[in-house]
Scaffold this motif. Structure first.
Motif, mmCIF file in Angstrom:
data_model
loop_
_atom_site.group_PDB
_atom_site.id
_atom_site.type_symbol
_atom_site.label_atom_id
_atom_site.label_comp_id
_atom_site.label_asym_id
_atom_site.label_seq_id
_atom_site.Cartn_x
_atom_site.Cartn_y
_atom_site.Cartn_z
ATOM 1 N N THR A 121 0.818 -1.208 0.000
ATOM 2 C CA THR A 121 0.000 0.000 0.000
ATOM 3 C C THR A 121 0.853 1.259 0.000
ATOM 4 O O THR A 121 0.467 2.294 -0.565
ATOM 5 C CB THR A 121 -0.952 -0.008 1.215
ATOM 6 N N ASP A 125 -0.402 4.913 -5.794
ATOM 7 C CA ASP A 125 -0.834 6.306 -5.857
ATOM 8 C C ASP A 125 -2.315 6.421 -6.216
ATOM 9 O O ASP A 125 -2.775 7.491 -6.612
ATOM 10 C CB ASP A 125 0.005 7.077 -6.880
ATOM 11 N N ASP A 127 -6.552 6.023 -5.236
ATOM 12 C CA ASP A 127 -7.400 6.295 -4.077
ATOM 13 C C ASP A 127 -8.141 5.063 -3.579
ATOM 14 O O ASP A 127 -8.783 5.116 -2.520
ATOM 15 C CB ASP A 127 -8.422 7.386 -4.421
ATOM 16 N N GLY A 156 -16.484 3.043 3.009
ATOM 17 C CA GLY A 156 -15.069 2.819 3.227
ATOM 18 C C GLY A 156 -14.575 1.498 2.676
ATOM 19 O O GLY A 156 -13.400 1.345 2.352
ATOM 20 N N ARG A 208 -11.315 2.048 0.382
ATOM 21 C CA ARG A 208 -10.962 3.433 0.111
ATOM 22 C C ARG A 208 -9.706 3.768 0.918
ATOM 23 O O ARG A 208 -9.681 3.589 2.147
ATOM 24 C CB ARG A 208 -12.115 4.358 0.507
ATOM 25 N N ILE A 209 -8.672 4.243 0.250
ATOM 26 C CA ILE A 209 -7.398 4.485 0.924
ATOM 27 C C ILE A 209 -7.541 5.499 2.052
ATOM 28 O O ILE A 209 -6.959 5.329 3.136
ATOM 29 C CB ILE A 209 -6.333 4.959 -0.084
ATOM 30 N N SER A 210 -8.322 6.551 1.837
ATOM 31 C CA SER A 210 -8.481 7.560 2.894
ATOM 32 C C SER A 210 -9.155 6.955 4.120
ATOM 33 O O SER A 210 -8.839 7.327 5.263
ATOM 34 C CB SER A 210 -9.289 8.752 2.377
ATOM 35 N N ALA A 211 -10.092 6.022 3.924
ATOM 36 C CA ALA A 211 -10.727 5.346 5.054
ATOM 37 C C ALA A 211 -9.720 4.459 5.774
ATOM 38 O O ALA A 211 -9.658 4.436 7.015
ATOM 39 C CB ALA A 211 -11.913 4.521 4.573
ATOM 40 N N GLN A 213 -6.481 4.789 5.899
ATOM 41 C CA GLN A 213 -5.520 5.619 6.623
ATOM 42 C C GLN A 213 -6.138 6.245 7.866
ATOM 43 O O GLN A 213 -5.467 6.385 8.901
ATOM 44 C CB GLN A 213 -4.976 6.697 5.690
ATOM 45 N N SER A 214 -7.417 6.586 7.785
ATOM 46 C CA SER A 214 -8.064 7.250 8.926
ATOM 47 C C SER A 214 -8.228 6.335 10.130
ATOM 48 O O SER A 214 -8.386 6.821 11.255
ATOM 49 C CB SER A 214 -9.431 7.796 8.507
ATOM 50 N N TRP A 238 -17.251 4.672 9.068
ATOM 51 C CA TRP A 238 -17.314 4.341 7.652
ATOM 52 C C TRP A 238 -18.307 3.206 7.412
ATOM 53 O O TRP A 238 -18.488 2.342 8.267
ATOM 54 C CB TRP A 238 -15.943 3.922 7.127
#
Length: 429
Positions: A121, A125, A127, A156, A208-211, A213-214, A238
């Motif tokens: 991961t 690059d 999302d 998510g 989802r990468i942002s989920a 990471q969060s 999520w």
């Protein structure tokens, strides 16, 4: 003690009845199934592989033929410290499809799928990611169906349906086919319908990468990274979506000993998630009471096998030590056990419901044999719980990943393409 056992069995039995009735008569939610054409986002597809020389070629070649735009899809086989011909086979497929596949050959690092995905991961690059195991073969529309729910910014993770492709090998594979049908066709879809807790699975699911990471990224100290992530996403606010029409085809165990080792690994990972997230889930005020209860019951499914076995022992003791006046609760307990959990998530009546929904009713003849699979699973799970409570705490035991044996053998040379699997058992709405 008898009262506690009976209460737990009653709750799980009612849960299975609710899910079955919902699938037969309730409103069915497929909120993203109508998305067919769109400006599809870029996605990286991980194919987790450790010594997968027998199956990796099939998976990669099937991914070359999905209907997702090729310029929006990066395929990254995650070759985790393989010691067989996995790297050679991957590189041969890469050469045949220049620019389509970006392999990650991991030669060192912490063992385990989650650790390998964590390293992979960090290299991408896009999302979104989709994760497959190397023995899985996607249907033509699978990537598009898994990506459609991500147009909802609250989603998510997405999970598709797993369908065994080696069903005809022997009795065990046929029983596992029934188990998968009950678990996905009924259990997962009913939880989606009712707004409960669909479970992300790390073999045919998107994130989802942002989920990711969060909620702290991949945790590499867990045996069930998918269950762990399901609950971290849930606690982080999520949504996880189950897409019953996003089918992928897997190879299930063809040997009872292999099946028992697989179940033990799943049980340990699931119970690890129960310890880590159970308390936080029940205390989370952002979730509704029913959602918290369902999530906790899902976490507790693997603890039911030791409870069932304990109930059997307790019933026998009562039979030989108490009078008929107080024997009625024991008989009631035995009746509940006859309809209790089978394998991972499915119950006997859920399997019958799934067979009906799949319109493959000949499979119902095998329903009587599912008790055999239940006994094997119950013993394996109980053994795993005892190991987790006692032996795994001893010095030197530590983290251990037990790889599932593969049975399929390559039938074509790297120069010969393998046709894409496109047969679907998903017929009903």
């Amino acid at each position: 003690m008898m009262g506690i056992v009976m209460l737990l069995l009653t709750v799980y039995t009612l849960r299975h009845y609710v899910f079955s009735i919902n699938r037969l008569f309730g409103h069915q939610r497929h909120p993203y199934a109508s998305i067919v054409t769109a400006n599809w986002p870029r996605v990286t597809i991980f194919v987790a592989a450790h010594n997968e020389e027998d199956v990796i070629q099939d998976c990669l070649e099937n991914l070359m033929r999905v209907d997702y735009p090729a310029d929006r899809m990066v395929i990254m086989p995650v070759n985790d410290r393989s010691s067989d011909r996995t790297r050679e086979i991957i590189d041969a497929v890469v050469a045949r499809f220049p620019g389509r596949i970006t392999p990650f050959h991991r030669v060192s690092g912490k063992p385990g799928k989650a650790a390998a995905l964590k390293d992979a991961t960090a290299l991408i690059d896009t999302d979104f990611i989709i994760v497959f195991d190397a023995d899985y073969m996607p249907s033509r529309g699978l990537i598009r169906r898994l990506m459609a729910p991500f147009f909802d910014p609250e989603v998510g993770a997405v999970m598709g349906r797993v369908v065994p492709h080696n069903v005809g090998a022997n009795l065990l594979t046929r029983l596992l086919d029934l188990e998968r049908s009950g678990g996905y066709q009924v259990d997962q879809q009913a939880r989606m319908n009712l707004g409960l807790v669909p479970q992300y699975g790390g073999t045919v699911g998107g994130i989802r990468i942002s989920a990711l990471q969060s909620v702290g990224g991949w945790h590499d100290d867990v045996l069930a990274e998918d269950t762990d992530l399901t609950y971290r996403l849930l606690l982080g606010g999520w949504l996880t979506v189950y897409h019953n029409r996003a089918e992928c085809y897997e190879e299930v165990p063809q040997n009872w000993a292999v099946r028992m080792r697989q179940i033990k690994r799943w049980s340990k990972g699931h119970n690890q998630a129960l310890v880590r997230h159970g308390g936080a889930l029940l205390r989370n005020p952002a979730l509704g009471l029913i959602e918290r209860l369902d999530g906790f019951l899902l976490l507790g499914v693997y603890m039911m096998s030791p409870i069932l076995l304990f109930g059997w022992v307790l019933s026998l003791l009562m039979y030989f030590t108490v009078s008929m006046q107080v024997l009625a609760p024991a008989l009631l307990l035995i009746a509940f056990m006859a309809h209790s959990a089978l394998g991972n998530f499915a119950a006997f009546f859920e399997i019958a419901t799934a067979v009906h929904l799949d319109r493959s009713r000949q499979r119902i003849h095998l329903l009587a044999f599912t008790f055999m699979g239940f006994i094997v699973s119950a013993v394996a799970i109980a053994q795993s719980v005892l190991e987790q409570l006692l032996l795994d705490r001893l010095p030197g035991r530590g983290f251990h990943w037990d790889k599932t044996v593969r049975y399929r053998r390559p039938v074509a040379s790297p120069a010969t393409p393998i046709p894409l699997l496109s047969v679907s058992t998903e017929i009903q709405p």
